[in-house]
Design a protein around this motif. Structure first.
Motif, PDB file in Angstrom:
ATOM      1  N   SER A   1       0.936  -1.105   0.009  1.00  8.59           N
ATOM      2  CA  SER A   1       0.095   0.092   0.014  1.00  8.59           C
ATOM      3  C   SER A   1       0.958   1.021   0.035  1.00  8.59           C
ATOM      4  O   SER A   1       1.238   1.623   0.911  1.00  8.59           O
ATOM      5  CB  SER A   1      -0.820   0.246   1.241  1.00  8.59           C
ATOM      6  OG  SER A   1      -1.683  -1.210   1.149  1.00  8.59           O
ATOM      7  N   PRO A   2       1.388   1.544  -0.944  1.00  5.30           N
ATOM      8  CA  PRO A   2       2.213   2.804  -1.199  1.00  5.30           C
ATOM      9  C   PRO A   2       1.568   4.286  -0.961  1.00  5.30           C
ATOM     10  O   PRO A   2       0.512   4.274  -0.846  1.00  5.30           O
ATOM     11  CB  PRO A   2       2.640   2.889  -2.648  1.00  5.30           C
ATOM     12  CG  PRO A   2       1.774   2.029  -3.567  1.00  5.30           C
ATOM     13  CD  PRO A   2       0.991   1.158  -2.499  1.00  5.30           C
ATOM     14  N   VAL A   3       2.489   4.922  -0.240  1.00  6.60           N
ATOM     15  CA  VAL A   3       1.858   6.133   0.497  1.00  6.60           C
ATOM     16  C   VAL A   3       2.611   7.143  -0.369  1.00  6.60           C
ATOM     17  O   VAL A   3       3.758   7.355  -0.508  1.00  6.60           O
ATOM     18  CB  VAL A   3       2.235   6.344   1.850  1.00  6.60           C
ATOM     19  CG1 VAL A   3       1.571   7.805   2.385  1.00  6.60           C
ATOM     20  CG2 VAL A   3       1.534   5.334   2.623  1.00  6.60           C
ATOM     21  N   PRO A   4       1.543   8.338  -1.027  1.00  3.96           N
ATOM     22  CA  PRO A   4       2.325   9.209  -1.575  1.00  3.96           C
ATOM     23  C   PRO A   4       3.255  10.308  -0.814  1.00  3.96           C
ATOM     24  O   PRO A   4       3.078  10.116   0.390  1.00  3.96           O
ATOM     25  CB  PRO A   4       1.134  10.124  -2.214  1.00  3.96           C
ATOM     26  CG  PRO A   4      -0.066   9.174  -2.061  1.00  3.96           C
ATOM     27  CD  PRO A   4       0.128   8.280  -0.988  1.00  3.96           C
ATOM     28  N   HIS A   5       4.257  10.718  -1.406  1.00  2.63           N
ATOM     29  CA  HIS A   5       5.241  11.437  -0.605  1.00  2.63           C
ATOM     30  C   HIS A   5       4.781  12.410   0.039  1.00  2.63           C
ATOM     31  O   HIS A   5       5.144  12.667   1.227  1.00  2.63           O
ATOM     32  CB  HIS A   5       6.439  11.833  -1.764  1.00  2.63           C
ATOM     33  CG  HIS A   5       7.590  12.322  -0.896  1.00  2.63           C
ATOM     34  ND1 HIS A   5       8.614  11.825  -0.267  1.00  2.63           N
ATOM     35  CD2 HIS A   5       8.096  13.810  -0.778  1.00  2.63           C
ATOM     36  CE1 HIS A   5       9.346  12.420   0.425  1.00  2.63           C
ATOM     37  NE2 HIS A   5       8.975  13.758  -0.067  1.00  2.63           N
ATOM     38  N   ALA A   6       3.839  13.115  -0.520  1.00  2.00           N
ATOM     39  CA  ALA A   6       3.228  14.404   0.007  1.00  2.00           C
ATOM     40  C   ALA A   6       2.465  13.930   1.519  1.00  2.00           C
ATOM     41  O   ALA A   6       2.250  14.802   2.453  1.00  2.00           O
ATOM     42  CB  ALA A   6       2.414  15.035  -0.541  1.00  2.00           C
TER      43      ALA A   6
END
Length: 337
Positions: free
Chosen positions: A44-49
């Motif tokens: 579940s990748p999390v956006p960098h922002a």
């Protein structure tokens, strides 16, 4: 493609040049060559922002920065000047870059020097008004309707409740006058109550003293669009477009009485029959009166019954559109970071 890169590399060509010749990213070549042994896919990748930064300022520290940015003694200073003066005064504890980043997210940056009116620069702060329930926010504007002759123009005043899109007041006159606006709002308040905020553009009638006095005495807060920014009053603009793009709307009206008669019929039809996309396909009247909950419940029962009869026609059980949630003007922006 990887075999071609290997062949070129064995012939003395560098991996970078070989990958470039076949149009294959070098990182992709290495991942495939090493059979993804160094690649770990994140479930579940999390956006960098959206990632939490351990060294980021706390909420209290950001609040201190915003308090400095809104301090009256720094109102005429640039962000850089504000930062160094506040730092010398011991009011902030962050870097200049972080200070500027918070100011930009709060929309406190921009050129505030004097400029010509036709440059398109807007020094006013972006209006942000929330509407989480009926009666919290009204929006109003005035548009023109064409008469039988070219010089004939009728002024349509229209006020709507933003949350329900319900037209709470309207009138058509020959001219745009302050007395007409004050009378219209007075009658609307007697029928629907006084809203929390009334939003309008920068017309002379909207900013007139008598109307401001009437709003103040009634207890309603006045909000205004920025100059030459039509997006700051989207609900009224959308309503006027709906009116003028209606298939039954005459290109020109025979008289002002004709315009009033047609507009009265349109608003009744719009309020009681129009299934609004922003209201979960409920009508403005249903949301305004609070009956939308029962309408959605009955819709769901109908859909459930249809699904039980023909489950093979659906991939999953159908759901009635959700009820409208909080909306407003420029609520997608933030002045608090």
């Amino acid at each position: 493609m990887t075999d071609t890169v290997r062949s070129l590399h064995s012939a003395g060509v560098t991996v970078a040049a070989a990958c470039a010749s076949v149009g294959l990213p070098r990182s992709t070549f290495y991942r495939i060559s090493q059979q993804y042994s160094h690649y770990r896919r994140v479930p579940s990748p999390v956006p960098h922002a959206d990632r939490h930064q351990p060294a980021a300022l706390t909420g209290a520290e950001k609040a201190d920065v915003l308090a400095v940015l809104t301090d009256e003694q720094y109102a005429n200073l640039s962000v850089v000047q504000t930062y160094w003066r506040a730092l010398d005064a011991g009011k902030v504890s962050c870097s200049q870059r972080t200070f500027y980043r918070i100011a930009r997210s709060a929309r406190f940056v921009g050129d505030r020097r004097r400029c010509k009116y036709n440059t398109g620069k807007h020094s006013r702060r972006t209006p942000i008004v929330h509407a989480g329930a009926v009666g919290e926010l009204w929006s109003w504007d005035v548009t023109e309707l064409r008469g039988p002759r070219y010089q004939d123009r009728y002024k349509l005043y229209a006020v709507m409740d933003v949350f329900s899109r319900y037209p709470v007041a309207w009138r058509i006159e020959y001219h745009e006058k302050i007395d007409h606006a004050v009378s219209m709002f007075t009658q609307a308040w007697a029928t629907h109550g006084v809203p929390g905020t009334v939003h309008a553009d920068n017309g002379s009638v909207m900013r007139s003293g008598p109307l401001m006095a009437a709003l103040d005495s009634a207890g309603a807060f006045a909000s205004f669009s920025r100059p030459r920014v039509s997006d700051d009053n989207p609900f009224s603009e959308s309503l006027f477009k709906t009116i003028k793009y209606d298939l039954d709307c005459p290109v020109q009206f025979e008289s002002i009485d004709h315009a009033r008669e047609w507009t009265r019929a349109f608003f009744h039809r719009y309020s009681t029959q129009h299934r609004h996309s922003g209201l979960g396909r409920c009508t403005p009247e249903q949301v305004h009166t609070g009956t939308a909950i029962q309408v959605r419940r009955q819709r769901q029962l109908t859909l459930d019954h249809y699904y039980q009869q023909h489950p093979n026609r659906f991939r999953k059980p159908p759901q009635a559109p959700p009820l409208p949630t909080a909306t407003g003007i420029n609520t997608h922006l933030s002045q608090t970071g």
